[in-house]
Design a protein around this motif. Structure first.
Motif, PDB file in Angstrom:
ATOM      1  N   MET A 117       0.819  -1.212   0.000  1.00  0.00           N
ATOM      2  CA  MET A 117       0.000   0.000   0.000  1.00  0.00           C
ATOM      3  C   MET A 117       0.856   1.268   0.000  1.00  0.00           C
ATOM      4  O   MET A 117       0.337   2.367   0.146  1.00  0.00           O
ATOM      5  CB  MET A 117      -0.936  -0.002   1.212  1.00  0.00           C
TER       6      MET A 117
ATOM      7  N   PHE B 140      -4.782 -11.741   1.668  1.00  0.00           N
ATOM      8  CA  PHE B 140      -4.867 -10.310   1.954  1.00  0.00           C
ATOM      9  C   PHE B 140      -4.095  -9.471   0.911  1.00  0.00           C
ATOM     10  O   PHE B 140      -4.562  -8.419   0.468  1.00  0.00           O
ATOM     11  CB  PHE B 140      -4.316 -10.075   3.366  1.00  0.00           C
TER      12      PHE B 140
ATOM     13  N   GLN C 160      -6.136  -9.073  -2.095  1.00  0.00           N
ATOM     14  CA  GLN C 160      -7.159  -8.025  -1.949  1.00  0.00           C
ATOM     15  C   GLN C 160      -6.548  -6.662  -2.246  1.00  0.00           C
ATOM     16  O   GLN C 160      -7.164  -5.813  -2.884  1.00  0.00           O
ATOM     17  CB  GLN C 160      -7.702  -8.001  -0.518  1.00  0.00           C
ATOM     18  N   MET C 161      -5.316  -6.463  -1.758  1.00  0.00           N
ATOM     19  CA  MET C 161      -4.645  -5.178  -2.006  1.00  0.00           C
ATOM     20  C   MET C 161      -4.353  -5.020  -3.493  1.00  0.00           C
ATOM     21  O   MET C 161      -4.596  -3.954  -4.070  1.00  0.00           O
ATOM     22  CB  MET C 161      -3.344  -5.090  -1.199  1.00  0.00           C
TER      23      MET C 161
ATOM     24  N   MET D  24      -7.432  -4.044  -5.226  1.00  0.00           N
ATOM     25  CA  MET D  24      -7.793  -2.647  -4.977  1.00  0.00           C
ATOM     26  C   MET D  24      -6.877  -1.695  -5.753  1.00  0.00           C
ATOM     27  O   MET D  24      -7.305  -0.672  -6.272  1.00  0.00           O
ATOM     28  CB  MET D  24      -7.705  -2.358  -3.476  1.00  0.00           C
ATOM     29  N   LEU D  25      -5.599  -2.066  -5.830  1.00  0.00           N
ATOM     30  CA  LEU D  25      -4.622  -1.222  -6.533  1.00  0.00           C
ATOM     31  C   LEU D  25      -4.727  -1.362  -8.048  1.00  0.00           C
ATOM     32  O   LEU D  25      -4.069  -0.646  -8.778  1.00  0.00           O
ATOM     33  CB  LEU D  25      -3.197  -1.587  -6.089  1.00  0.00           C
ATOM     34  N   ARG D  26      -5.534  -2.288  -8.481  1.00  0.00           N
ATOM     35  CA  ARG D  26      -5.676  -2.605  -9.903  1.00  0.00           C
ATOM     36  C   ARG D  26      -4.306  -2.850 -10.560  1.00  0.00           C
ATOM     37  O   ARG D  26      -3.819  -2.070 -11.373  1.00  0.00           O
ATOM     38  CB  ARG D  26      -6.488  -1.519 -10.600  1.00  0.00           C
TER      39      ARG D  26
ATOM     40  N   ARG E  60      -5.213 -12.399   8.176  1.00  0.00           N
ATOM     41  CA  ARG E  60      -4.204 -11.849   7.256  1.00  0.00           C
ATOM     42  C   ARG E  60      -3.048 -12.830   7.057  1.00  0.00           C
ATOM     43  O   ARG E  60      -1.886 -12.456   7.080  1.00  0.00           O
ATOM     44  CB  ARG E  60      -3.671 -10.503   7.776  1.00  0.00           C
TER      45      ARG E  60
ATOM     46  N   TYR F 182       0.824   7.742   7.397  1.00  0.00           N
ATOM     47  CA  TYR F 182       0.853   6.286   7.223  1.00  0.00           C
ATOM     48  C   TYR F 182       2.100   5.724   7.902  1.00  0.00           C
ATOM     49  O   TYR F 182       3.200   6.234   7.715  1.00  0.00           O
ATOM     50  CB  TYR F 182       0.887   5.955   5.722  1.00  0.00           C
TER      51      TYR F 182
ATOM     52  N   SER G 149      -1.188  -1.471   6.604  1.00  0.00           N
ATOM     53  CA  SER G 149      -1.760  -1.747   5.283  1.00  0.00           C
ATOM     54  C   SER G 149      -3.218  -2.205   5.368  1.00  0.00           C
ATOM     55  O   SER G 149      -4.029  -1.873   4.498  1.00  0.00           O
ATOM     56  CB  SER G 149      -0.907  -2.765   4.532  1.00  0.00           C
ATOM     57  N   THR G 150      -3.547  -2.942   6.427  1.00  0.00           N
ATOM     58  CA  THR G 150      -4.941  -3.362   6.584  1.00  0.00           C
ATOM     59  C   THR G 150      -5.842  -2.146   6.737  1.00  0.00           C
ATOM     60  O   THR G 150      -6.845  -1.998   6.042  1.00  0.00           O
ATOM     61  CB  THR G 150      -5.104  -4.248   7.837  1.00  0.00           C
TER      62      THR G 150
ATOM     63  N   HIS H 103      -5.220   0.840   5.889  1.00  0.00           N
ATOM     64  CA  HIS H 103      -5.201   1.651   4.666  1.00  0.00           C
ATOM     65  C   HIS H 103      -6.225   1.143   3.652  1.00  0.00           C
ATOM     66  O   HIS H 103      -6.911   1.921   3.009  1.00  0.00           O
ATOM     67  CB  HIS H 103      -3.794   1.659   4.056  1.00  0.00           C
ATOM     68  N   MET H 104      -6.309  -0.167   3.540  1.00  0.00           N
ATOM     69  CA  MET H 104      -7.305  -0.748   2.627  1.00  0.00           C
ATOM     70  C   MET H 104      -8.717  -0.394   3.063  1.00  0.00           C
ATOM     71  O   MET H 104      -9.560  -0.047   2.244  1.00  0.00           O
ATOM     72  CB  MET H 104      -7.170  -2.275   2.613  1.00  0.00           C
TER      73      MET H 104
ATOM     74  N   THR I 158      -4.696   4.102  -8.771  1.00  0.00           N
ATOM     75  CA  THR I 158      -3.624   3.414  -8.055  1.00  0.00           C
ATOM     76  C   THR I 158      -2.644   4.400  -7.432  1.00  0.00           C
ATOM     77  O   THR I 158      -2.303   4.285  -6.258  1.00  0.00           O
ATOM     78  CB  THR I 158      -2.868   2.489  -9.033  1.00  0.00           C
TER      79      THR I 158
ATOM     80  N   ILE J 100      -4.016   6.010  -4.389  1.00  0.00           N
ATOM     81  CA  ILE J 100      -4.116   5.100  -3.236  1.00  0.00           C
ATOM     82  C   ILE J 100      -2.771   5.002  -2.520  1.00  0.00           C
ATOM     83  O   ILE J 100      -2.692   5.076  -1.298  1.00  0.00           O
ATOM     84  CB  ILE J 100      -4.596   3.691  -3.672  1.00  0.00           C
ATOM     85  N   ILE J 101      -1.701   4.859  -3.288  1.00  0.00           N
ATOM     86  CA  ILE J 101      -0.389   4.683  -2.645  1.00  0.00           C
ATOM     87  C   ILE J 101       0.255   6.012  -2.250  1.00  0.00           C
ATOM     88  O   ILE J 101       1.221   6.033  -1.513  1.00  0.00           O
ATOM     89  CB  ILE J 101       0.585   3.826  -3.506  1.00  0.00           C
TER      90      ILE J 101
END
Lengths: 476, 78
Positions: free
Chosen positions: A206, A227, A230-231, A234-236, A386, B27, B35-36, B38-39, B55, B58-59
């Motif tokens: 992330m 997990f 999933q990230m 989300m980040l595509r 996780r 962060y 990271s959890t 953050h999601m 993207t 998000i980062i």
């Protein structure tokens, strides 16, 4: 499956690494070649033996906070090479939980900078001859139950993984997983055995810095537990510019079939490969994998045994082997990567015990009509948060020690329920333990008040019914 | 009010009282923002403001102030 001639050659991780030409590790600061790494390991070995002169290293256990750093990896490799048994610990574990685990297992030494620091006197009895590494089975909850692994376990599992994953000297991995975790350690070991490069970072998926490293270092594979997927979703991931990437690996719990389909389609479009894998710390790391070409049509299987390994599905009661398809039984595994056994105290790792020949995984599975294995459930009382295993009985014990009683735990992966009676006002205490001490995000667990705990006729807690109650209360 | 919605989204995702959500909160600077979290935070912001974040955004969302800056790019008043 037969091993190719290339891979039949014995894999070594704990011997001269200067045979490799290239870079072993790089960080955002420095890079270290295999030759430089070998020099570092040898000088650390010398320092350890000098500091422990006159001491039998087999009567010691070194507790290593396994940071993702060159120093910690050099400690790990040097200690295994001099025969000093190691307990690999989570560096982020709260001190109190680490201390109690180290005390229970009789850890005598730890590292303090480049020196060793003594915590307790040497043991009077030596470790069993084949013990190299102790690993925790329970994430960070501090349960003293550890898995005992030998050098042969670690090397055999690396060898088997190298026989099915396309890791070569030209590859680059990145530490998306912690090294004290068996999956993370297997990424390290296999890349060391292949002479490949590993990018060392504490950054996560992330964070921008992680992806900057992936791009700058030309990372060729990404590894993750569900997990991480999933990230990535989300980040595509599909939109990222990652020309060097060749394949993805997944383990550490069941990836939902819908996610498997998404990522297998994505990999097909990108020309990458997706390796869905299955394992346990008790088997060093890996036991099964799905060949990438089979995953698309079978998104819910664990595939077949890794090279050199074999599965038996057994009737949970009679222990007879089940060979017909679609009949559930306990999944059992045979192979050179099976642990030596569990250790909960010093006497356990000092006993020159027999080697376990068959590992009962605690997972329920069946053979499919096509001869693949599919997991259908779990016999033992743990779940994964996780990707980290959480022993529910141990958690109940921790709650009890915090004065939250009675408290019961049940759940499914990534959804834990802490069940208390309605008259208890324990929110703050439970929050402290779960979120602060154990670091479990509040979206991953719920406190549920249940007036009447369902019980079996024997008086024991009826956990399946309790779980149904909790899942229903979530829906309301 | 949009300003409060950002603070509220952070408080909810990180499991902290709103009074702890300062503009400089970053962060990784606290255990709660990993990271959890953050999601969960991204999902919450996307839900509250009905956007789909890129993207890069998000980062890059590495502090509360940065989150506001990014959300404003999506024509969100905050």
């Amino acid at each position: 499956m037969t091993l190719s001639a290339e891979n039949r050659r014995k894999v070594t991780i704990f011997s001269d690494l200067s045979k490799f030409e290239g870079v072993a590790f790089c960080t955002d600061q420095e890079s270290i070649t295999y030759r430089e790494l070998e020099t570092l390991i040898q000088s650390r070995m010398l320092a350890v033996t000098e500091q422990l002169a006159g001491v039998d290293v087999r009567r010691e256990v070194l507790g290593l906070c396994f940071e993702t750093s060159v120093d910690a990896i050099v400690d790990y490799l040097a200690c295994v090479r001099v025969g000093l048994p190691l307990l690999l610990s989570d560096p982020d574990q709260p001190d109190t939980l680490r201390d109690s685990m180290w005390r229970a297992l009789g850890v005598t030494l730890t590292t303090a900078g480049s020196e060793l620091a003594r915590l307790r006197p040497s043991h009077t009895q030596a470790a069993r001859a084949d013990l190299a590494v102790l690993m925790s089975t329970s994430g960070s909850s501090g349960s003293p139950k550890a898995v005992m692994l030998s050098r042969n376990n670690l090397e055999a599992n690396a060898q088997a993984i190298l026989a099915y994953l396309p890791i070569s000297e030209r590859d680059t991995a990145i530490t998306s997983l912690p090294l004290h975790y068996s999956f993370g350690l297997s990424v390290l070991n296999t890349h060391l055995a292949a002479g490949a490069k590993i990018v060392l970072t504490n950054l996560g998926m992330m964070e921008r810095g992680f992806w900057d490293l992936v791009k700058a270092q030309g990372v060729t594979s990404l590894s993750g537990v569900p997990f991480h997927y999933q990230m990535l979703r989300m980040l595509r991931l599909e939109r990222m510019e990652l020309p060097a990437l060749r394949y993805l690996t997944q383990a550490g719990g069941r990836l939902e079939a819908a996610q498997v389909k998404h990522f297998s389609a994505l990999c097909a479009a990108k020309g990458w490969q997706l390796y869905v894998m299955y394992g346990q710390t008790e088997a060093t790391a890996r036991m099964a994998f799905v060949p990438p070409e089979a995953i698309r049509d079978n998104p819910d299987i664990i595939g077949r045994a890794i090279p050199g390994g074999r599965f038996i599905v057994r009737d949970p009661e009679s222990r007879e082997e089940i060979t017909e398809p679609n009949v559930d039984g306990e999944l059992c595994y045979l192979g050179d990567n099976i642990m030596l056994g569990y250790a909960q105290c010093a006497a356990d790792w000092q006993q020159q015990g027999p080697c376990l020949t068959e590992l009962a995984t605690g997972d329920l599975a069946h053979w499919t009509t096509d001869g693949w294995l599919r997991i259908t459930g779990r016999m033992s009382r743990f779940l994964k948060v996780r990707g980290k295993r959480l022993q529910l009985d141990h958690l109940e014990q921790l709650l009890d020690e915090c004065g939250i009683q009675p408290a019961y735990c049940c759940g499914i992966d990534d959804k834990l329920f802490v069940v208390v009676s309605p008259e208890q006002s324990t929110d703050a205490k439970v929050m402290q333990l779960m979120t602060k001490d154990l670091g479990i995000h509040h979206s991953l667990w719920s406190l549920v008040a249940v007036p009447a705990i369902p019980r079996l006729s024997s008086g024991k807690i009826d956990y399946p019914r309790l779980l149904t109650l909790c899942l229903n209360s979530e829906k309301d | 009010m949009a300003t409060d919605q950002v603070t509220a989204a952070f408080a909810k995702s990180l499991g902290l009282p709103e009074s702890d959500i300062t503009e400089h909160l970053a962060y990784g600077s606290i255990k709660e923002w990993d990271s959890t979290a953050h999601m969960v935070l991204i999902a919450e912001l996307e839900d509250v403001f009905d956007v789909m974040l890129d993207t890069d955004d998000i980062i890059d969302m590495s502090s509360v102030a940065k989150a506001r800056e990014i959300l404003r790019k999506y024509d969100i008043k905050c």
